[in-house]
Write a protein that holds these residues in place. Structure first.
Motif, PDB file in Angstrom:
ATOM      1  N   GLU A  43       0.827  -1.214   0.000  1.00 42.78           N
ATOM      2  CA  GLU A  43       0.000   0.000   0.000  1.00 42.78           C
ATOM      3  C   GLU A  43       0.856   1.257   0.000  1.00 42.78           C
ATOM      4  O   GLU A  43       0.530   2.238  -0.664  1.00 42.78           O
ATOM      5  CB  GLU A  43      -0.946  -0.009   1.192  1.00 42.78           C
ATOM      6  N   LYS A  44       1.954   1.242   0.741  1.00 42.50           N
ATOM      7  CA  LYS A  44       2.839   2.409   0.784  1.00 42.50           C
ATOM      8  C   LYS A  44       3.483   2.647  -0.582  1.00 42.50           C
ATOM      9  O   LYS A  44       3.597   3.787  -1.047  1.00 42.50           O
ATOM     10  CB  LYS A  44       3.922   2.209   1.860  1.00 42.50           C
ATOM     11  N   ALA A  45       3.886   1.577  -1.269  1.00 47.38           N
ATOM     12  CA  ALA A  45       4.467   1.720  -2.607  1.00 47.38           C
ATOM     13  C   ALA A  45       3.448   2.308  -3.571  1.00 47.38           C
ATOM     14  O   ALA A  45       3.769   3.188  -4.372  1.00 47.38           O
ATOM     15  CB  ALA A  45       4.984   0.369  -3.110  1.00 47.38           C
ATOM     16  N   LEU A  46       2.204   1.856  -3.497  1.00 46.40           N
ATOM     17  CA  LEU A  46       1.145   2.398  -4.367  1.00 46.40           C
ATOM     18  C   LEU A  46       0.861   3.864  -4.031  1.00 46.40           C
ATOM     19  O   LEU A  46       0.590   4.671  -4.917  1.00 46.40           O
ATOM     20  CB  LEU A  46      -0.120   1.554  -4.252  1.00 46.40           C
ATOM     21  N   TRP A  47       0.919   4.210  -2.741  1.00 49.30           N
ATOM     22  CA  TRP A  47       0.742   5.603  -2.312  1.00 49.30           C
ATOM     23  C   TRP A  47       1.838   6.476  -2.922  1.00 49.30           C
ATOM     24  O   TRP A  47       1.563   7.542  -3.480  1.00 49.30           O
ATOM     25  CB  TRP A  47       0.762   5.675  -0.784  1.00 49.30           C
ATOM     26  N   TRP A  48       3.083   6.013  -2.855  1.00 52.76           N
ATOM     27  CA  TRP A  48       4.186   6.767  -3.428  1.00 52.76           C
ATOM     28  C   TRP A  48       4.042   6.886  -4.945  1.00 52.76           C
ATOM     29  O   TRP A  48       4.364   7.920  -5.528  1.00 52.76           O
ATOM     30  CB  TRP A  48       5.534   6.116  -3.091  1.00 52.76           C
ATOM     31  N   GLU A  49       3.537   5.834  -5.584  1.00 50.91           N
ATOM     32  CA  GLU A  49       3.401   5.874  -7.038  1.00 50.91           C
ATOM     33  C   GLU A  49       2.521   7.046  -7.472  1.00 50.91           C
ATOM     34  O   GLU A  49       2.827   7.738  -8.439  1.00 50.91           O
ATOM     35  CB  GLU A  49       2.821   4.557  -7.555  1.00 50.91           C
ATOM     36  N   GLU A  50       1.423   7.285  -6.759  1.00 53.23           N
ATOM     37  CA  GLU A  50       0.542   8.415  -7.081  1.00 53.23           C
ATOM     38  C   GLU A  50       1.325   9.729  -7.057  1.00 53.23           C
ATOM     39  O   GLU A  50       1.183  10.564  -7.958  1.00 53.23           O
ATOM     40  CB  GLU A  50      -0.618   8.491  -6.079  1.00 53.23           C
ATOM     41  N   HIS A  51       2.153   9.918  -6.033  1.00 50.03           N
ATOM     42  CA  HIS A  51       2.912  11.166  -5.890  1.00 50.03           C
ATOM     43  C   HIS A  51       4.020  11.281  -6.935  1.00 50.03           C
ATOM     44  O   HIS A  51       4.236  12.354  -7.508  1.00 50.03           O
ATOM     45  CB  HIS A  51       3.484  11.275  -4.477  1.00 50.03           C
ATOM     46  N   ILE A  52       4.704  10.177  -7.201  1.00 52.08           N
ATOM     47  CA  ILE A  52       5.793  10.200  -8.178  1.00 52.08           C
ATOM     48  C   ILE A  52       5.247  10.485  -9.573  1.00 52.08           C
ATOM     49  O   ILE A  52       5.842  11.242 -10.347  1.00 52.08           O
ATOM     50  CB  ILE A  52       6.584   8.875  -8.135  1.00 52.08           C
ATOM     51  N   LEU A  53       4.100   9.912  -9.899  1.00 57.48           N
ATOM     52  CA  LEU A  53       3.512  10.181 -11.217  1.00 57.48           C
ATOM     53  C   LEU A  53       3.104  11.640 -11.363  1.00 57.48           C
ATOM     54  O   LEU A  53       3.222  12.213 -12.454  1.00 57.48           O
ATOM     55  CB  LEU A  53       2.327   9.252 -11.467  1.00 57.48           C
ATOM     56  N   GLU A  54       2.666  12.270 -10.281  1.00 56.06           N
ATOM     57  CA  GLU A  54       2.351  13.695 -10.359  1.00 56.06           C
ATOM     58  C   GLU A  54       3.623  14.508 -10.614  1.00 56.06           C
ATOM     59  O   GLU A  54       3.623  15.453 -11.398  1.00 56.06           O
ATOM     60  CB  GLU A  54       1.648  14.181  -9.097  1.00 56.06           C
ATOM     61  N   VAL A  55       4.722  14.124  -9.985  1.00 52.14           N
ATOM     62  CA  VAL A  55       5.998  14.803 -10.227  1.00 52.14           C
ATOM     63  C   VAL A  55       6.424  14.627 -11.685  1.00 52.14           C
ATOM     64  O   VAL A  55       6.848  15.574 -12.345  1.00 52.14           O
ATOM     65  CB  VAL A  55       7.090  14.274  -9.267  1.00 52.14           C
ATOM     66  N   LEU A  56       6.287  13.413 -12.205  1.00 54.20           N
ATOM     67  CA  LEU A  56       6.739  13.129 -13.569  1.00 54.20           C
ATOM     68  C   LEU A  56       5.863  13.764 -14.646  1.00 54.20           C
ATOM     69  O   LEU A  56       6.372  14.302 -15.632  1.00 54.20           O
ATOM     70  CB  LEU A  56       6.790  11.616 -13.804  1.00 54.20           C
TER      71      LEU A  56
END
Length: 170
Positions: free
Chosen positions: A82-95
């Motif tokens: 769940e934490k990895a999926l949470w980070w994915e949302e934020h990283i995709l916004e950065v990218l």
């Protein structure tokens, strides 16, 4: 007359406008580009037809990295996954300026707009946003996770400290 050119980002995962509709690119070869609209059946067209369409444009690429084999995800503790999926949302916004669930026509918030802000500035903005919301994350953390995500996909966002002492899946 529409001038033929070779757009740099007609690739799997990109969103394009063709025949008046936003479509996701599913496959690209020298002979055809396979694409779909949201919910519509896939369609294949020769690249020349695509590039000669007066309305053609590359809209962007807001697609998540492919998931790792299911067995690797299943081996992770739920909280780590769940934490990895949470980070994915934020990283995709950065990218990409917007998260993966955003509409193809969504406009990025100014601090994450790739057309106006450098990648470093977007990482700094994300670190500040997360810190203000109670998550301790420095710019170096956001940058490291972004690089790992680009290299490894979702598994790059797994906090390996949580896995120490756990047997590795074979």
């Amino acid at each position: 007359m529409h001038e033929l050119s070779r757009p740099s980002s007609i690739r799997v995962g990109a969103w394009i406008r063709f025949a008046g509709q936003a479509r996701a690119v599913l496959a690209v070869s020298a002979r055809s580009v396979r694409m779909t609209d949201r919910g519509g059946p896939p369609r294949e067209v020769p690249p020349a037809d695509l590039l000669s369409d007066e309305e053609f444009e590359v809209l962007g690429s807001r697609v998540r990295m492919p998931l790792p084999p299911e067995s690797l995800l299943e081996e992770l503790p739920e909280r780590v996954r769940e934490k990895a999926l949470w980070w994915e949302e934020h990283i995709l916004e950065v990218l990409h300026g917007v998260g993966p669930g955003a509409d193809v026509d969504a406009v990025p918030r100014p601090e994450y707009d790739p057309a106006r802000r450098s990648l470093t500035a977007r990482e700094l903005a994300k670190a500040g946003e997360l810190t203000r919301s109670g998550h301790r994350a420095g710019m170096s953390t956001v940058g490291n996770l972004r690089r790992r995500y680009q290299a490894e996909g979702l598994l790059g966002l797994v906090d390996r400290r949580q896995l120490r002492g756990k047997p590795r899946p074979e």
